[in-house]
Design a protein around this motif. Structure first.
Motif, PDB file in Angstrom:
ATOM      1  N   PRO A  72       0.831  -1.215   0.000  1.00 32.65           N
ATOM      2  CA  PRO A  72       0.000   0.000   0.000  1.00 32.65           C
ATOM      3  C   PRO A  72       0.867   1.266   0.000  1.00 32.65           C
ATOM      4  O   PRO A  72       1.911   1.324   0.665  1.00 32.65           O
ATOM      5  CB  PRO A  72      -0.784  -0.115   1.303  1.00 32.65           C
ATOM      6  N   GLY A  73       0.435   2.251  -0.776  1.00 38.54           N
ATOM      7  CA  GLY A  73       1.176   3.499  -0.860  1.00 38.54           C
ATOM      8  C   GLY A  73       2.161   3.556  -2.003  1.00 38.54           C
ATOM      9  O   GLY A  73       2.780   4.603  -2.249  1.00 38.54           O
ATOM     10  N   SER A  74       2.311   2.443  -2.731  1.00 40.42           N
ATOM     11  CA  SER A  74       3.220   2.417  -3.878  1.00 40.42           C
ATOM     12  C   SER A  74       2.647   3.251  -5.018  1.00 40.42           C
ATOM     13  O   SER A  74       1.432   3.481  -5.104  1.00 40.42           O
ATOM     14  CB  SER A  74       3.453   0.983  -4.355  1.00 40.42           C
ATOM     15  N   LEU A  75       3.529   3.685  -5.911  1.00 41.37           N
ATOM     16  CA  LEU A  75       3.110   4.525  -7.035  1.00 41.37           C
ATOM     17  C   LEU A  75       2.145   3.771  -7.958  1.00 41.37           C
ATOM     18  O   LEU A  75       1.191   4.341  -8.471  1.00 41.37           O
ATOM     19  CB  LEU A  75       4.340   4.998  -7.812  1.00 41.37           C
ATOM     20  N   ARG A  76       2.406   2.480  -8.138  1.00 41.30           N
ATOM     21  CA  ARG A  76       1.543   1.649  -8.992  1.00 41.30           C
ATOM     22  C   ARG A  76       1.066   0.435  -8.200  1.00 41.30           C
ATOM     23  O   ARG A  76       1.742  -0.037  -7.287  1.00 41.30           O
ATOM     24  CB  ARG A  76       2.312   1.215 -10.250  1.00 41.30           C
ATOM     25  N   GLU A  77      -0.103  -0.076  -8.590  1.00 42.39           N
ATOM     26  CA  GLU A  77      -0.707  -1.170  -7.828  1.00 42.39           C
ATOM     27  C   GLU A  77       0.038  -2.491  -8.011  1.00 42.39           C
ATOM     28  O   GLU A  77       0.239  -3.234  -7.042  1.00 42.39           O
ATOM     29  CB  GLU A  77      -2.174  -1.348  -8.249  1.00 42.39           C
ATOM     30  N   LYS A  78       0.431  -2.794  -9.244  1.00 48.29           N
ATOM     31  CA  LYS A  78       0.988  -4.116  -9.552  1.00 48.29           C
ATOM     32  C   LYS A  78       2.464  -4.032  -9.961  1.00 48.29           C
ATOM     33  O   LYS A  78       2.918  -3.039 -10.531  1.00 48.29           O
ATOM     34  CB  LYS A  78       0.199  -4.756 -10.701  1.00 48.29           C
ATOM     35  N   ARG A  79       3.167  -5.138  -9.715  1.00 52.77           N
ATOM     36  CA  ARG A  79       4.580  -5.189 -10.076  1.00 52.77           C
ATOM     37  C   ARG A  79       4.783  -5.122 -11.592  1.00 52.77           C
ATOM     38  O   ARG A  79       5.740  -4.518 -12.061  1.00 52.77           O
ATOM     39  CB  ARG A  79       5.209  -6.480  -9.538  1.00 52.77           C
ATOM     40  N   TYR A  80       3.881  -5.784 -12.359  1.00 52.63           N
ATOM     41  CA  TYR A  80       4.061  -5.762 -13.804  1.00 52.63           C
ATOM     42  C   TYR A  80       3.937  -4.334 -14.360  1.00 52.63           C
ATOM     43  O   TYR A  80       4.529  -4.009 -15.396  1.00 52.63           O
ATOM     44  CB  TYR A  80       3.079  -6.721 -14.494  1.00 52.63           C
ATOM     45  N   GLN A  81       3.169  -3.470 -13.675  1.00 50.14           N
ATOM     46  CA  GLN A  81       3.061  -2.074 -14.097  1.00 50.14           C
ATOM     47  C   GLN A  81       4.387  -1.340 -13.874  1.00 50.14           C
ATOM     48  O   GLN A  81       4.771  -0.493 -14.681  1.00 50.14           O
ATOM     49  CB  GLN A  81       1.928  -1.385 -13.344  1.00 50.14           C
ATOM     50  N   ASP A  82       5.081  -1.680 -12.795  1.00 52.64           N
ATOM     51  CA  ASP A  82       6.425  -1.125 -12.574  1.00 52.64           C
ATOM     52  C   ASP A  82       7.365  -1.572 -13.694  1.00 52.64           C
ATOM     53  O   ASP A  82       8.165  -0.791 -14.213  1.00 52.64           O
ATOM     54  CB  ASP A  82       6.982  -1.594 -11.224  1.00 52.64           C
ATOM     55  N   VAL A  83       7.268  -2.850 -14.046  1.00 50.83           N
ATOM     56  CA  VAL A  83       8.128  -3.403 -15.089  1.00 50.83           C
ATOM     57  C   VAL A  83       7.900  -2.689 -16.422  1.00 50.83           C
ATOM     58  O   VAL A  83       8.855  -2.375 -17.149  1.00 50.83           O
ATOM     59  CB  VAL A  83       7.882  -4.924 -15.244  1.00 50.83           C
ATOM     60  N   GLU A  84       6.638  -2.404 -16.742  1.00 54.83           N
ATOM     61  CA  GLU A  84       6.340  -1.719 -18.006  1.00 54.83           C
ATOM     62  C   GLU A  84       6.996  -0.340 -18.048  1.00 54.83           C
ATOM     63  O   GLU A  84       7.497   0.097 -19.097  1.00 54.83           O
ATOM     64  CB  GLU A  84       4.820  -1.596 -18.189  1.00 54.83           C
ATOM     65  N   GLU A  85       7.015   0.359 -16.925  1.00 49.72           N
ATOM     66  CA  GLU A  85       7.659   1.666 -16.870  1.00 49.72           C
ATOM     67  C   GLU A  85       9.171   1.543 -17.018  1.00 49.72           C
ATOM     68  O   GLU A  85       9.819   2.350 -17.683  1.00 49.72           O
ATOM     69  CB  GLU A  85       7.319   2.358 -15.540  1.00 49.72           C
ATOM     70  N   ILE A  86       9.738   0.522 -16.404  1.00 55.31           N
ATOM     71  CA  ILE A  86      11.192   0.305 -16.505  1.00 55.31           C
ATOM     72  C   ILE A  86      11.582  -0.016 -17.950  1.00 55.31           C
ATOM     73  O   ILE A  86      12.599   0.474 -18.458  1.00 55.31           O
ATOM     74  CB  ILE A  86      11.623  -0.837 -15.560  1.00 55.31           C
ATOM     75  N   LEU A  87      10.747  -0.822 -18.625  1.00 50.55           N
ATOM     76  CA  LEU A  87      11.021  -1.176 -20.015  1.00 50.55           C
ATOM     77  C   LEU A  87      10.961   0.058 -20.920  1.00 50.55           C
ATOM     78  O   LEU A  87      11.755   0.187 -21.861  1.00 50.55           O
ATOM     79  CB  LEU A  87      10.021  -2.230 -20.505  1.00 50.55           C
ATOM     80  N   LYS A  88      10.022   0.960 -20.637  1.00 50.25           N
ATOM     81  CA  LYS A  88       9.915   2.198 -21.430  1.00 50.25           C
ATOM     82  C   LYS A  88      11.186   3.037 -21.318  1.00 50.25           C
ATOM     83  O   LYS A  88      11.523   3.792 -22.239  1.00 50.25           O
ATOM     84  CB  LYS A  88       8.712   3.021 -20.961  1.00 50.25           C
ATOM     85  N   ALA A  89      11.871   2.879 -20.207  1.00 41.47           N
ATOM     86  CA  ALA A  89      13.114   3.636 -19.997  1.00 41.47           C
ATOM     87  C   ALA A  89      14.307   2.958 -20.672  1.00 41.47           C
ATOM     88  O   ALA A  89      15.441   3.444 -20.557  1.00 41.47           O
ATOM     89  CB  ALA A  89      13.378   3.789 -18.498  1.00 41.47           C
ATOM     90  N   GLY A  90      14.042   1.828 -21.347  1.00 46.74           N
ATOM     91  CA  GLY A  90      15.117   1.149 -22.066  1.00 46.74           C
ATOM     92  C   GLY A  90      15.940   0.204 -21.212  1.00 46.74           C
ATOM     93  O   GLY A  90      17.055  -0.177 -21.590  1.00 46.74           O
ATOM     94  N   ILE A  91      15.407  -0.197 -20.079  1.00 44.11           N
ATOM     95  CA  ILE A  91      16.134  -1.094 -19.174  1.00 44.11           C
ATOM     96  C   ILE A  91      15.545  -2.500 -19.283  1.00 44.11           C
ATOM     97  O   ILE A  91      14.330  -2.671 -19.236  1.00 44.11           O
ATOM     98  CB  ILE A  91      16.034  -0.598 -17.720  1.00 44.11           C
ATOM     99  N   ASP A  92      16.421  -3.502 -19.436  1.00 39.97           N
ATOM    100  CA  ASP A  92      15.961  -4.893 -19.511  1.00 39.97           C
ATOM    101  C   ASP A  92      15.505  -5.382 -18.148  1.00 39.97           C
ATOM    102  O   ASP A  92      16.043  -4.973 -17.109  1.00 39.97           O
ATOM    103  CB  ASP A  92      17.090  -5.801 -20.010  1.00 39.97           C
TER     104      ASP A  92
END
Length: 265
Positions: free
Chosen positions: A9-29
């Motif tokens: 609770p309190g995280s920027l995004r609800e799910k871990r896969y949503q964090d991963v999608e943001e990391i991928l957009k930044a060009g990080i594997d």
């Protein structure tokens, strides 16, 4: 780890896969892990198998967008050993998990589900490569006509499909230069109903070239087994034009043909 899980609770995004999608957009594997029961489209099937509705799920697109998927395949016995050794859950949860979600029969079914999912991905990837094919799943196509033996062919094809645990199709090629009689039309409808009784898909296409039509359908639906009846043509016609079997053998290099003997009227 555990891509499907929910963030605290309190995280920027609800799910871990949503964090991963943001990391991928930044060009990080990103390297992550996912259990087969967490794929969204399989949720209902997993619930039928295990009796448990899995709450933590990821959209199918997450798996589809992955550059590479590696299956870590272990036997149910190995997984049970890991559970008993406390490598997956805390000691107080081990017995409960073995009696519920991780029953031996559930593990066997989930393992098969995971292997099928990977097989589907392999076929789809191969289909995108020009000139290459990789048909892992068996698919049976029965070629029916206005001859009475079509019903026999459908029954034989359905048995072959059941033995192979294969998808089942039936095909009728309509010659646009020839009108069907009322009796012939009723016969084709009977073939369609019988195909559907076997949970098959009935296909009907128009073409003056039967062999070419069968070949095109076989390639489109990635057929691996074709069931046809023996030729009803005279020997002279076979010598002059060649049999349907010969034409299919020439045009379909990686498809097995089953020629079913029938009585000629």
């Amino acid at each position: 780890d555990e891509l499907a899980h929910t963030n605290i609770p309190g995280s920027l995004r609800e799910k871990r896969y949503q964090d991963v999608e943001e990391i991928l957009k930044a060009g990080i594997d990103v390297f992550s892990t996912l259990n087969i029961q967490h794929i969204e489209s399989l949720n209902d099937l997993v619930a039928r198998i295990t009796g448990v509705v899995v709450r933590e799920r990821v959209p199918d697109r997450v798996l589809e967008d992955a550059d590479e998927v590696v299956v870590v395949d272990v036997t149910p016995e190995t997984l049970e050993e890991r559970l008993l050794e406390g490598k997956i859950y805390a000691p107080e949860k081990i017995e409960q998990s073995l009696e519920n979600f991780f029953q031996r029969r559930h593990l066997i079914a989930l393992r098969e589900l995971a292997l099928r999912e990977v097989a589907d991905n392999v076929e789809e990837d191969a289909a995108t490569l020009k000139g290459q094919s990789c048909n892992i799943h068996e698919r049976v196509l029965v070629c029916v006509s206005t001859y009475p033996n079509s019903l026999q062919l459908l029954r034989r094809g359905a048995r072959i499909s059941n033995y192979m645990n294969a998808s089942f199709y039936a095909l009728f090629v309509d010659n646009p230069d020839r009108f069907l009689t009322k009796a012939e039309s009723l016969h084709v409808e009977t073939c369609q109903k019988l195909c559907q009784e076997f949970n098959g898909q009935f296909l009907r296409v128009q073409s003056p070239n039967i062999a070419q039509a069968i070949s095109e359908v076989a390639k489109q639906y990635r057929i691996t087994q074709i069931v046809i009846g023996e030729s009803q043509q005279s020997r002279w016609k076979l010598l002059l034009r060649g049999s349907l079997t010969q034409q299919l053998v020439r045009s379909l290099k990686h498809v097995d043909l089953h020629i079913i003997a029938t009585e000629k009227n």
